[in-house]
Write a protein that holds these residues in place. Structure first.
Motif, PDB file in Angstrom:
ATOM      1  N   TYR A 207       8.073  13.228   8.818  1.00  0.00           N
ATOM      2  CA  TYR A 207       6.983  13.123   7.851  1.00  0.00           C
ATOM      3  C   TYR A 207       6.880  11.726   7.240  1.00  0.00           C
ATOM      4  N   GLY A 208       7.742  10.818   7.671  1.00  0.00           N
ATOM      5  CA  GLY A 208       7.762   9.483   7.088  1.00  0.00           C
ATOM      6  C   GLY A 208       6.452   8.742   7.244  1.00  0.00           C
ATOM      7  N   ARG A 209       5.845   8.816   8.437  1.00  0.00           N
ATOM      8  CA  ARG A 209       4.581   8.111   8.664  1.00  0.00           C
ATOM      9  C   ARG A 209       3.480   8.662   7.769  1.00  0.00           C
ATOM     10  N   THR A 210       3.410   9.985   7.648  1.00  0.00           N
ATOM     11  CA  THR A 210       2.405  10.604   6.777  1.00  0.00           C
ATOM     12  C   THR A 210       2.625  10.207   5.325  1.00  0.00           C
ATOM     13  N   ALA A 211       3.901  10.137   4.908  1.00  0.00           N
ATOM     14  CA  ALA A 211       4.212   9.740   3.535  1.00  0.00           C
ATOM     15  C   ALA A 211       3.755   8.315   3.256  1.00  0.00           C
ATOM     16  N   VAL A 212       4.029   7.410   4.190  1.00  0.00           N
ATOM     17  CA  VAL A 212       3.643   6.006   4.001  1.00  0.00           C
ATOM     18  C   VAL A 212       2.126   5.863   3.972  1.00  0.00           C
ATOM     19  N   GLU A 213       1.443   6.534   4.882  1.00  0.00           N
ATOM     20  CA  GLU A 213      -0.022   6.445   4.913  1.00  0.00           C
ATOM     21  C   GLU A 213      -0.640   7.016   3.641  1.00  0.00           C
ATOM     22  N   SER A 214      -0.113   8.135   3.184  1.00  0.00           N
ATOM     23  CA  SER A 214      -0.638   8.751   1.955  1.00  0.00           C
ATOM     24  C   SER A 214      -0.371   7.872   0.750  1.00  0.00           C
ATOM     25  N   ALA A 215       0.829   7.299   0.672  1.00  0.00           N
ATOM     26  CA  ALA A 215       1.192   6.451  -0.461  1.00  0.00           C
ATOM     27  C   ALA A 215       0.357   5.188  -0.510  1.00  0.00           C
ATOM     28  N   THR A 216       0.051   4.624   0.662  1.00  0.00           N
ATOM     29  CA  THR A 216      -0.714   3.381   0.718  1.00  0.00           C
ATOM     30  C   THR A 216      -2.099   3.555   0.106  1.00  0.00           C
ATOM     31  N   THR A 217      -2.654   4.767   0.204  1.00  0.00           N
ATOM     32  CA  THR A 217      -3.957   5.053  -0.396  1.00  0.00           C
ATOM     33  C   THR A 217      -3.973   4.718  -1.882  1.00  0.00           C
ATOM     34  N   PHE A 218      -2.853   4.960  -2.541  1.00  0.00           N
ATOM     35  CA  PHE A 218      -2.790   4.745  -3.991  1.00  0.00           C
ATOM     36  C   PHE A 218      -2.373   3.327  -4.352  1.00  0.00           C
ATOM     37  N   VAL A 219      -1.320   2.824  -3.752  1.00  0.00           N
ATOM     38  CA  VAL A 219      -0.822   1.503  -4.155  1.00  0.00           C
ATOM     39  C   VAL A 219      -1.779   0.386  -3.760  1.00  0.00           C
TER      40      VAL A 219
ATOM     41  N   ASP B 192       1.136  11.858  -7.401  1.00  0.00           N
ATOM     42  CA  ASP B 192       0.996  10.727  -6.493  1.00  0.00           C
ATOM     43  C   ASP B 192       2.190   9.776  -6.570  1.00  0.00           C
ATOM     44  N   SER B 193       2.876   9.748  -7.708  1.00  0.00           N
ATOM     45  CA  SER B 193       4.120   8.969  -7.771  1.00  0.00           C
ATOM     46  C   SER B 193       5.144   9.537  -6.799  1.00  0.00           C
ATOM     47  N   LEU B 194       5.203  10.866  -6.694  1.00  0.00           N
ATOM     48  CA  LEU B 194       6.136  11.481  -5.755  1.00  0.00           C
ATOM     49  C   LEU B 194       5.774  11.134  -4.314  1.00  0.00           C
ATOM     50  N   ILE B 195       4.482  11.093  -4.028  1.00  0.00           N
ATOM     51  CA  ILE B 195       4.042  10.683  -2.691  1.00  0.00           C
ATOM     52  C   ILE B 195       4.450   9.238  -2.428  1.00  0.00           C
ATOM     53  N   ILE B 196       4.281   8.383  -3.428  1.00  0.00           N
ATOM     54  CA  ILE B 196       4.669   6.975  -3.287  1.00  0.00           C
ATOM     55  C   ILE B 196       6.180   6.851  -3.122  1.00  0.00           C
ATOM     56  N   PHE B 197       6.949   7.624  -3.884  1.00  0.00           N
ATOM     57  CA  PHE B 197       8.413   7.596  -3.735  1.00  0.00           C
ATOM     58  C   PHE B 197       8.816   7.984  -2.314  1.00  0.00           C
ATOM     59  N   ALA B 198       8.147   8.997  -1.771  1.00  0.00           N
ATOM     60  CA  ALA B 198       8.452   9.401  -0.397  1.00  0.00           C
ATOM     61  C   ALA B 198       8.170   8.257   0.568  1.00  0.00           C
ATOM     62  N   GLY B 199       7.047   7.563   0.351  1.00  0.00           N
ATOM     63  CA  GLY B 199       6.733   6.420   1.184  1.00  0.00           C
ATOM     64  C   GLY B 199       7.772   5.321   1.077  1.00  0.00           C
ATOM     65  N   LEU B 200       8.256   5.076  -0.134  1.00  0.00           N
ATOM     66  CA  LEU B 200       9.301   4.068  -0.339  1.00  0.00           C
ATOM     67  C   LEU B 200      10.598   4.466   0.361  1.00  0.00           C
ATOM     68  N   HIS B 201      10.969   5.729   0.254  1.00  0.00           N
ATOM     69  CA  HIS B 201      12.172   6.207   0.931  1.00  0.00           C
ATOM     70  C   HIS B 201      12.030   6.081   2.456  1.00  0.00           C
ATOM     71  N   ALA B 202      10.781   6.169   2.934  1.00  0.00           N
ATOM     72  CA  ALA B 202      10.534   6.105   4.378  1.00  0.00           C
ATOM     73  C   ALA B 202      10.362   4.677   4.880  1.00  0.00           C
ATOM     74  N   GLY B 203      10.558   3.692   4.004  1.00  0.00           N
ATOM     75  CA  GLY B 203      10.473   2.296   4.428  1.00  0.00           C
ATOM     76  C   GLY B 203       9.096   1.691   4.352  1.00  0.00           C
ATOM     77  N   ALA B 204       8.292   2.096   3.381  1.00  0.00           N
ATOM     78  CA  ALA B 204       6.937   1.569   3.239  1.00  0.00           C
ATOM     79  C   ALA B 204       6.948   0.056   2.971  1.00  0.00           C
TER      80      ALA B 204
END
Length: 272
Positions: free
Chosen positions: A143-155, A212-224
């Motif tokens: 799910y790392g790719r989905t997390a990064v893509e979702s997080a990028t929408t916000f940041v 959305d912070s949780l989504i961003i955290f997931a993206g960070l954990h996945a190497g965003a």
């Protein structure tokens, strides 16, 4: 002197519809006072649990979006987090607008107690969510790719009129969900409100400070390819606008609607 006696002495009688509104108001004030009188340990514990429970909804969101590509279906899946929050009676920062504020305005608690609830819940939500999202990304690296893509929408979103509106709508939507849940004693109806709130917030990608912070955290954990500074640059204005949406668009209007009830509650507080 209790509130019912005070209302009687003030000469207030209600029609059946007004009785229902008064009952919902009493429930909100009683619950708000209880939440505001929690100790620091209780505030942090319920806030930590709230972050963990909302994170289960984020996990469901990632799974559905990755399998279907549909954010609308993902929003329905995310409502698992709000249902867990409802049934477990935990605390979410953006659910702390209508109920606690009404209790403070009714003089059943103080403004410093409200500040303690808001501050402690916010920090605990983020801490619990950060931890759970690390577990999610570690357990489900697919799910790392989905997390990064979702997080990028916000940041990557600029602070413009659209961002302001998305954050205001998120705050007002969640506070409206809270109001609907307190307007009924039916658990199925409360769950329907939770599903509706989750669908709107996550399915339409509104700017919600905790979700959305949780989504961003997931993206960070996945190497965003962004850092915590980018999250903070998005978070500060989103949190403030969530508060504005919840307090001004929904809570203020409900307080105006309940003006007479607030006067009676204050009279009862002064008489006790």
């Amino acid at each position: 002197m209790d509130l019912a006696q005070t209302r009687a002495e003030l000469g207030h009688t209600e029609a059946p519809a007004e009785d229902e509104i008064a009952e919902a108001f009493d429930t909100i004030v009683d619950e708000g006072a209880q939440r505001l009188h929690r100790t620091w340990a209780e505030v942090l514990a319920t806030g930590l649990a709230g972050g963990l429970e909302v994170a289960t909804g984020v996990l469901a969101l990632f799974a559905v979006v990755q399998e279907t590509g549909s954010h609308l279906l993902g929003g329905l899946a995310f409502s698992i987090g709000f249902i867990a929050l409802l049934l477990a009676r935990s605390e979410l920062f953006t659910e702390g607008f209508l109920v606690p504020v009404t209790a403070v305005v009714a003089r059943r608690a103080s403004w410093p107690q409200l500040g303690k609830l808001w501050g402690g819940t916010l920090v605990a939500n983020l801490a619990g969510g950060w931890l759970f999202m690390w577990l999610v990304v570690t357990a489900f690296p697919q799910y790392g790719r989905t997390a990064v893509e979702s997080a990028t929408t916000f940041v990557d979103a600029p602070l413009d009129l659209r961002a302001v509106c998305l954050a205001l709508l998120a705050g007002s939507t969640l506070t409206l969900m809270t109001r609907m849940q307190h307007g009924t004693t039916s658990d199925p109806a409360k769950i329907v409100a939770a599903v509706a709130g989750g669908f709107l917030l996550a399915g339409l990608s509104m700017f919600h400070s905790i979700l959305d912070s949780l989504i961003i955290f997931a993206g960070l954990h996945a190497g965003a390819p962004f850092g915590y500074g980018d999250w903070l640059a998005w978070f500060w204005y989103t949190a403030l606008l969530n508060m504005a949406g919840g307090l001004l668009v929904v809570t203020f209007l409900r307080l105006v609607r309940a003006k007479k009830l607030l006067e009676q509650e204050r009279a009862a507080a002064d008489a006790s």
